[in-house]
Design a protein around this motif. Structure first.
Motif, PDB file in Angstrom:
ATOM      1  N   ALA A   1      49.102   1.073  50.071  1.00  7.12           N
ATOM      2  CA  ALA A   1      48.673   2.016  49.040  1.00  7.12           C
ATOM      3  C   ALA A   1      49.595   1.938  47.824  1.00  7.12           C
ATOM      4  O   ALA A   1      49.132   1.992  46.672  1.00  7.12           O
TER       5      ALA A   1
ATOM      6  N   ASN B   1      49.159  -1.406  45.773  1.00  6.00           N
ATOM      7  CA  ASN B   1      47.931  -1.466  44.976  1.00  6.00           C
ATOM      8  C   ASN B   1      47.611  -0.128  44.306  1.00  6.00           C
ATOM      9  O   ASN B   1      46.457   0.188  44.044  1.00  6.00           O
ATOM     10  N   LYS B   2      48.639   0.634  44.010  1.00  4.90           N
ATOM     11  CA  LYS B   2      48.451   2.001  43.533  1.00  4.90           C
ATOM     12  C   LYS B   2      47.622   2.075  42.259  1.00  4.90           C
ATOM     13  O   LYS B   2      46.720   2.918  42.141  1.00  4.90           O
TER      14      LYS B   2
ATOM     15  N   LEU C   1      43.887   0.894  42.950  1.00  7.24           N
ATOM     16  CA  LEU C   1      43.199   1.857  43.808  1.00  7.24           C
ATOM     17  C   LEU C   1      42.994   3.190  43.091  1.00  7.24           C
ATOM     18  O   LEU C   1      41.976   3.864  43.299  1.00  7.24           O
TER      19      LEU C   1
ATOM     20  N   LEU D   1      44.216   7.368  47.624  1.00  5.81           N
ATOM     21  CA  LEU D   1      44.866   6.064  47.762  1.00  5.81           C
ATOM     22  C   LEU D   1      44.789   5.550  49.194  1.00  5.81           C
ATOM     23  O   LEU D   1      44.521   4.368  49.430  1.00  5.81           O
TER      24      LEU D   1
ATOM     25  N   ALA E   1      41.127   4.570  49.985  1.00  2.91           N
ATOM     26  CA  ALA E   1      40.763   3.321  49.318  1.00  2.91           C
ATOM     27  C   ALA E   1      41.459   2.127  49.965  1.00  2.91           C
ATOM     28  O   ALA E   1      40.886   1.031  50.055  1.00  2.91           O
ATOM     29  N   THR E   2      42.688   2.327  50.424  1.00  2.00           N
ATOM     30  CA  THR E   2      43.390   1.254  51.146  1.00  2.00           C
ATOM     31  C   THR E   2      42.620   0.876  52.408  1.00  2.00           C
ATOM     32  O   THR E   2      42.404  -0.307  52.691  1.00  2.00           O
TER      33      THR E   2
ATOM     34  N   LYS F   1      38.885  -0.450  51.087  1.00  2.00           N
ATOM     35  CA  LYS F   1      38.841  -1.598  50.181  1.00  2.00           C
ATOM     36  C   LYS F   1      39.863  -2.680  50.541  1.00  2.00           C
ATOM     37  O   LYS F   1      39.493  -3.830  50.801  1.00  2.00           O
ATOM     38  N   THR F   2      41.138  -2.310  50.565  1.00  2.00           N
ATOM     39  CA  THR F   2      42.187  -3.311  50.809  1.00  2.00           C
ATOM     40  C   THR F   2      42.080  -3.892  52.215  1.00  2.00           C
ATOM     41  O   THR F   2      42.195  -5.101  52.411  1.00  2.00           O
TER      42      THR F   2
ATOM     43  N   ASP G   1      48.089  -4.249  38.966  1.00  2.00           N
ATOM     44  CA  ASP G   1      48.957  -3.282  39.646  1.00  2.00           C
ATOM     45  C   ASP G   1      50.369  -3.298  39.084  1.00  2.00           C
ATOM     46  O   ASP G   1      51.365  -3.395  39.796  1.00  2.00           O
TER      47      ASP G   1
END
Length: 430
Positions: A53, A56-57, A60, A72, A75-76, A79-80, A125
């Motif tokens: 998180a 990629n803050k 995201l 965050l 989304a991690t 998505k990540t 990022d």
């Protein structure tokens, strides 16, 4: 623990980091102490969520239209980690320790067909205030380099050639998936695992306990090699810290000659003594700044190696929280520190000796600009081409993409698969 509880824990840790401005490792450690029921596997997943998180803050936050820890973490996960929205909804529904269910707005933002508009800094990022400098330093590949700095880092090891060899260590670490590094002739790499993946604890391995290898990023290994410390030389590691490069230099010297390890912060030097003993190194004197000075070394050194204090932009993969704590004032302070260190360290170089300036930064202000400043201020030094040394030592390896007119070299995650690292070499004229 189920994933729902792990998501809750990651949100709590991120909130602690954000609201109390605490180092992420400290926040994770304290969470684990307060929740002893969590097993090592749970703590690994929670840590992975938190670190990813933070890596990629910005991107995201653009997805979620907010930098809130809850968004965050979600989304991690979606998505990540590519778990998908349905998996997240199931995790939230099947665990009473999970966060509150998704709102309709969160579902919309996390859905695969959501349209994302992001700035170059968000896509890379990189903090907004730093983007112009980051882009000026890395050019047209700045976004790609930023994205590479936002991925998980591998575990890199340096074989201690005083006690072992790469084939022997690779055989002992075969169960970890370890492979030879692509650039360093004494390097071994264990690639990062995605998502919930857990990296092996290499410090528990017999080979580590016996001193056969050390943890050291491949870029750091290469910096030590480009310094070309030779057996029998007099060498000063002026910013030795915990001793990673000191040990690498000693191995290059084959335990012959004399290597002095110094750091202005004596606490940073503390780990070096145990590492020296484990590695079987006998040609190092550790100079404690509290009890000795370096006057006897003035104009005596064949090589002075400076791993200068810097912003650490090149190691964001490993320390993602430092990315968001960095400030313009901190950058200005590091630039002053670097010039102070260069001016102090130069007096230990003998005529005909070498000075190596290195940073774990990718910013021109800390790298090439400092090298240019040093040469302007000190005409008795001339630039040596680190690129030519690279060609000599690593003739079969691909050349770095980032090379200055004077031959200084910068390594990056995207171009060389390493941490970001800069190496410049100078020679004191006779």
């Amino acid at each position: 623990m189920k994933d729902g509880g792990r998501l809750t824990a990651a949100i709590e840790v991120l909130q602690e980091v954000e609201t109390r401005h605490r180092p992420v490792q400290a926040a994770l450690r304290d969470w684990g102490t307060a929740h002893r029921f969590a097993g090592s596997g749970d703590r690994t997943v929670i840590g992975n969520l938190v670190f990813d998180a933070l890596r990629n803050k910005a991107s995201l936050s653009a997805v979620m239209q907010s930098g809130d820890p809850r968004g965050l973490v979600f989304a991690t996960y979606v998505k990540t980690w590519e778990k998908g929205l349905l998996a997240l909804e199931d995790a939230l529904a099947q665990d009473r320790h999970a966060p509150e269910p998704l709102s309709e707005q969160e579902k919309k933002l996390l859905s695969e067909d959501a349209q994302l508009r992001s700035s170059p800094a968000e896509a890379a990022d990189v903090p907004d205030w730093l983007w112009s400098r980051f882009e000026a330093s890395l050019g047209e590949n700045a976004v790609t380099e930023g994205q590479a700095l936002a991925r998980r880092a591998p575990v890199d090891l340096r074989v201690n050639t005083l006690k072992s060899n790469r084939d022997k260590v690779l055989k002992r670490l075969a169960h970890t998936g370890a492979k030879s590094s692509s650039l360093s002739p004494v390097g071994i790499r264990i690639e990062a695992k995605p998502g919930l993946g857990r990296m092996p604890h290499v410090q528990a391995e017999e080979g580590y306990q016996k001193g056969w290898f050390e943890l050291q990023d491949e870029a750091s290994q290469l910096a030590a090699q480009l310094a070309k410390a030779e057996p029998g030389e007099q060498v000063l590691d002026y910013c030795a810290g915990g001793g990673g490069k000191t040990l690498a230099l000693a191995a290059s010297m084959q335990n012959k000659g004399q290597l002095y390890a110094f750091d202005a912060d004596r606490l940073r030097l503390a780990p070096i003594h145990e590492r020296l003993k484990r590695a079987g190194i006998h040609n190092i004197q550790v100079r404690d700044p509290a009890s000795t000075d370096l006057k006897d070394l003035e104009a005596q050194m064949d090589l002075v190696f400076i791993d200068a204090p810097c912003t650490g932009t090149g190691v964001w993969r490993r320390r993602p929280d430092s990315k968001w704590r960095l400030s313009e004032r901190a950058l200005e302070d590091r630039i002053k520190d670097q010039r102070h260190v260069l001016e102090n360290a130069k007096k230990y170089v003998k005529n005909g000796g070498r000075l190596v300036y290195a940073t774990c930064s990718v910013l021109r202000e800390e790298n090439q600009s400092q090298s240019e400043w040093f040469l302007e201020q000190n005409p008795e030094f001339q630039a040596l081409s680190a690129l030519d040394i690279w060609k000599e030592l690593l003739p079969e390896k691909a050349l770095p993409d980032h090379v200055s007119e004077s031959g200084s070299v910068m390594l990056t995650p995207h171009s060389t698969g390493t941490d970001g690292f800069f190496i410049s070499v100078f020679k004191k004229q006779t």
